[in-house]
Enzyme design. Structure first.
Site, PDB file in Angstrom:
ATOM      1  N   LYS A 135       9.701   8.472  -3.551  1.00 57.79           N
ATOM      2  CA  LYS A 135       8.854   9.541  -4.054  1.00 57.79           C
ATOM      3  C   LYS A 135       8.722  10.633  -2.979  1.00 57.79           C
ATOM      4  O   LYS A 135       9.016  10.366  -1.813  1.00 57.79           O
ATOM      5  CB  LYS A 135       7.494   8.988  -4.465  1.00 57.79           C
ATOM      6  CG  LYS A 135       6.555   8.655  -3.298  1.00 57.79           C
ATOM      7  CD  LYS A 135       5.140   8.446  -3.789  1.00 57.79           C
ATOM      8  CE  LYS A 135       4.181   8.491  -2.609  1.00 57.79           C
ATOM      9  NZ  LYS A 135       2.788   8.514  -2.980  1.00 57.79           N
ATOM     10  N   HIS A 165       6.027   1.411  -3.268  1.00 65.87           N
ATOM     11  CA  HIS A 165       5.738   0.260  -2.405  1.00 65.87           C
ATOM     12  C   HIS A 165       4.481  -0.485  -2.844  1.00 65.87           C
ATOM     13  O   HIS A 165       4.314  -1.661  -2.537  1.00 65.87           O
ATOM     14  CB  HIS A 165       5.611   0.701  -0.941  1.00 65.87           C
ATOM     15  CG  HIS A 165       4.312   1.357  -0.607  1.00 65.87           C
ATOM     16  ND1 HIS A 165       4.067   2.688  -0.846  1.00 65.87           N
ATOM     17  CD2 HIS A 165       3.173   0.853  -0.062  1.00 65.87           C
ATOM     18  CE1 HIS A 165       2.843   2.979  -0.454  1.00 65.87           C
ATOM     19  NE2 HIS A 165       2.272   1.893   0.025  1.00 65.87           N
ATOM     20  N   LYS A 169       3.155  -4.935  -3.099  1.00 65.13           N
ATOM     21  CA  LYS A 169       2.015  -5.555  -2.414  1.00 65.13           C
ATOM     22  C   LYS A 169       1.667  -6.890  -3.058  1.00 65.13           C
ATOM     23  O   LYS A 169       1.684  -7.023  -4.279  1.00 65.13           O
ATOM     24  CB  LYS A 169       0.804  -4.618  -2.447  1.00 65.13           C
ATOM     25  CG  LYS A 169       0.878  -3.448  -1.478  1.00 65.13           C
ATOM     26  CD  LYS A 169      -0.369  -2.593  -1.569  1.00 65.13           C
ATOM     27  CE  LYS A 169      -0.366  -1.503  -0.512  1.00 65.13           C
ATOM     28  NZ  LYS A 169      -0.603  -2.024   0.845  1.00 65.13           N
ATOM     29  N   HIS A 225       0.663   4.986  -7.956  1.00 61.34           N
ATOM     30  CA  HIS A 225       0.099   3.677  -7.618  1.00 61.34           C
ATOM     31  C   HIS A 225      -0.949   3.191  -8.623  1.00 61.34           C
ATOM     32  O   HIS A 225      -0.852   2.082  -9.163  1.00 61.34           O
ATOM     33  CB  HIS A 225      -0.527   3.716  -6.222  1.00 61.34           C
ATOM     34  CG  HIS A 225       0.401   4.175  -5.150  1.00 61.34           C
ATOM     35  ND1 HIS A 225       1.763   3.958  -5.187  1.00 61.34           N
ATOM     36  CD2 HIS A 225       0.173   4.845  -3.991  1.00 61.34           C
ATOM     37  CE1 HIS A 225       2.318   4.464  -4.104  1.00 61.34           C
ATOM     38  NE2 HIS A 225       1.376   5.010  -3.369  1.00 61.34           N
TER      39      HIS A 225
END
Length: 425
Positions: A135, A165, A169, A225
């Site tokens: 991104k 990312h 997690k 996210h």
């Protein structure tokens, strides 16, 4: 033992030096590489292999780690100027087509189209080729589509891996794992009354002032996210995880634009933000955003999803709290390897704590590892991005038209309950 070649464009850049080489080393330690697996570091600078490896070791200290010297034998350097077709001819001479060939675009999106075209013109877009894209993948819906169109002229959707990312997690992975492995939770999922997705940071913009001032909290965190986490909670689980992305697309397409901005969206800027390095002195960029979002699905119609992100907060927090009818709650901690699950009813309070003792790859390593065997479900589909941008663009338009004011808050001293009161009324 893993068998692949990876070409890393932007190998001398900050992300590569901070995250990517260390992540590849982590994969090497856990799974090993076959002797002929290669990492071809690529950059504009004219460096010898020895000069690049010296730079890499200076930045990462990989040579001093367990099996670090062995890992470094898999790395070589090739100068590739992204706008120079002859450099891609040299790359094609050493690339292979008989195993996974991964091109990691750790470069500005302005170079995506040229790079994709040069790869294709040198027969580097074969069936084993994968592209990993970093991104930002657009500034709005229009630019998101333009980036995809420039790449899709040469590569198919199934060859493209858009890396977020956050999806790597452990805390985010736990959402899917718990839903898949605990049938009782799927019963509770029909009784959700509200969802809170929160990522607060104590840090400000630090050295990212110029970049951050162009995007703000909404684009930087919510568009990718937080909406990805929302989709993992709200999606109907498919029988095959290969179909997970299609289910997430369905969810994101049902996001409803705010009916009343003043009651559904709060934006603010921390005091002193305009004094940060390379930030415009009259900046209207938000560093705090909170959204009360709704989905138009049979299961979640009328259920509020509170999406909250801010910088310069009193504490770091990354969590998802799911409220059920009859005052049950379920909380995930996104930045920890620990899941704390608290289920309460009026008569039988129950507290469950699950500690995952298994080793888990760090986010970038986890996602890189998934890309090697062509596992897509932890990567966003183009239609997921487009659906999220449709929603985000309505909020951006509201910001431009001052549909909700830009408030100010004191760094590290925000009274959250008072500040967010309009959303919870």
């Amino acid at each position: 033992m893993l068998d692949f070649d990876l070409v890393l464009f932007g190998a001398t850049g900050d992300l590569a030096m901070r995250k990517l080489f260390v992540s590849l080393y982590e994969i090497y330690i856990h799974y090993g590489f076959k002797n002929d697996s290669r990492i071809i570091a690529s950059g504009r600078k004219e460096l010898s292999n020895e000069e690049f490896l010296a730079l890499l070791c200076e930045k990462t200290q990989l040579h001093s780690r367990e099996k670090g010297e062995e890992f470094l034998t898999h790395i070589s350097y090739l100068r590739v100027r992204l706008d120079n077709p002859k450099d891609f001819e040299e790359l094609s001479k050493i690339a292979t087509n008989n195993k996974p060939l991964i091109f990691y675009f750790s470069i500005s999106p302005s170079f995506f189209a040229t790079t994709a075209q040069n790869l294709a013109q040198n027969a580097l877009n074969h069936a084993n080729t994968r592209l990993i894209l970093e991104k930002p993948l657009g500034h709005d819906l229009k630019t998101c589509k333009e980036i995809f169109q420039s790449i899709s002229a040469f590569f198919k959707e199934e060859q493209i891996f858009r890396i977020d990312h956050y999806l790597g997690k452990k805390g985010v992975q736990n959402i899917l794992e718990l839903r898949l492995n605990n049938p009782i939770l799927n019963i509770l999922w029909d009784q959700i009354s509200a969802v809170e997705i929160c990522v607060y940071e104590t840090l400000g913009v630090e050295e990212r002032g110029e970049f951050y001032d162009k995007i703000g909290a909404l684009r930087d965190m919510v568009q990718n996210h937080l909406l990805q986490v929302l989709s993992l909670i709200a999606t109907d689980l498919p029988n095959d995880l290969k179909d997970l992305r299609q289910e997430k697309i369905k969810v994101l397409k049902t996001l409803q634009p705010p009916k009343d901005f003043t009651k559904q969206v709060i934006r603010a800027q921390y005091q002193g933000y305009r004094d940060e390095n390379k930030v415009h002195k009259e900046s209207q960029t938000e560093t705090f955003v909170a959204i009360k979002a709704f989905l138009d699905t049979p299961k979640f119609k009328g259920v509020p999803f509170y999406l909250k992100h801010a910088k310069k907060m009193p504490r770091n927090q990354a969590s998802v709290k799911i409220h059920f009818n009859a005052v049950n709650t379920l909380e995930f901690f996104l930045s920890q390897d620990k899941i704390t699950l608290t289920l309460k009813d009026h008569q039988n309070p129950l507290i469950l704590e699950t500690h995952n003792k298994q080793e888990f790859l760090q986010p970038y390593a986890k996602l890189l590892y998934d890309a090697i065997p062509n596992n897509h479900y932890n990567f966003a589909h183009q239609l997921e991005l487009e659906a999220s941008w449709v929603f985000i663009d309505t909020l951006i338009e509201g910001f431009i038209n001052n549909a909700t004011p830009l408030y100010s808050y004191e760094s590290h001293n925000l009274n959250e309950s008072e500040f967010l009161k309009p959303l919870y009324q």
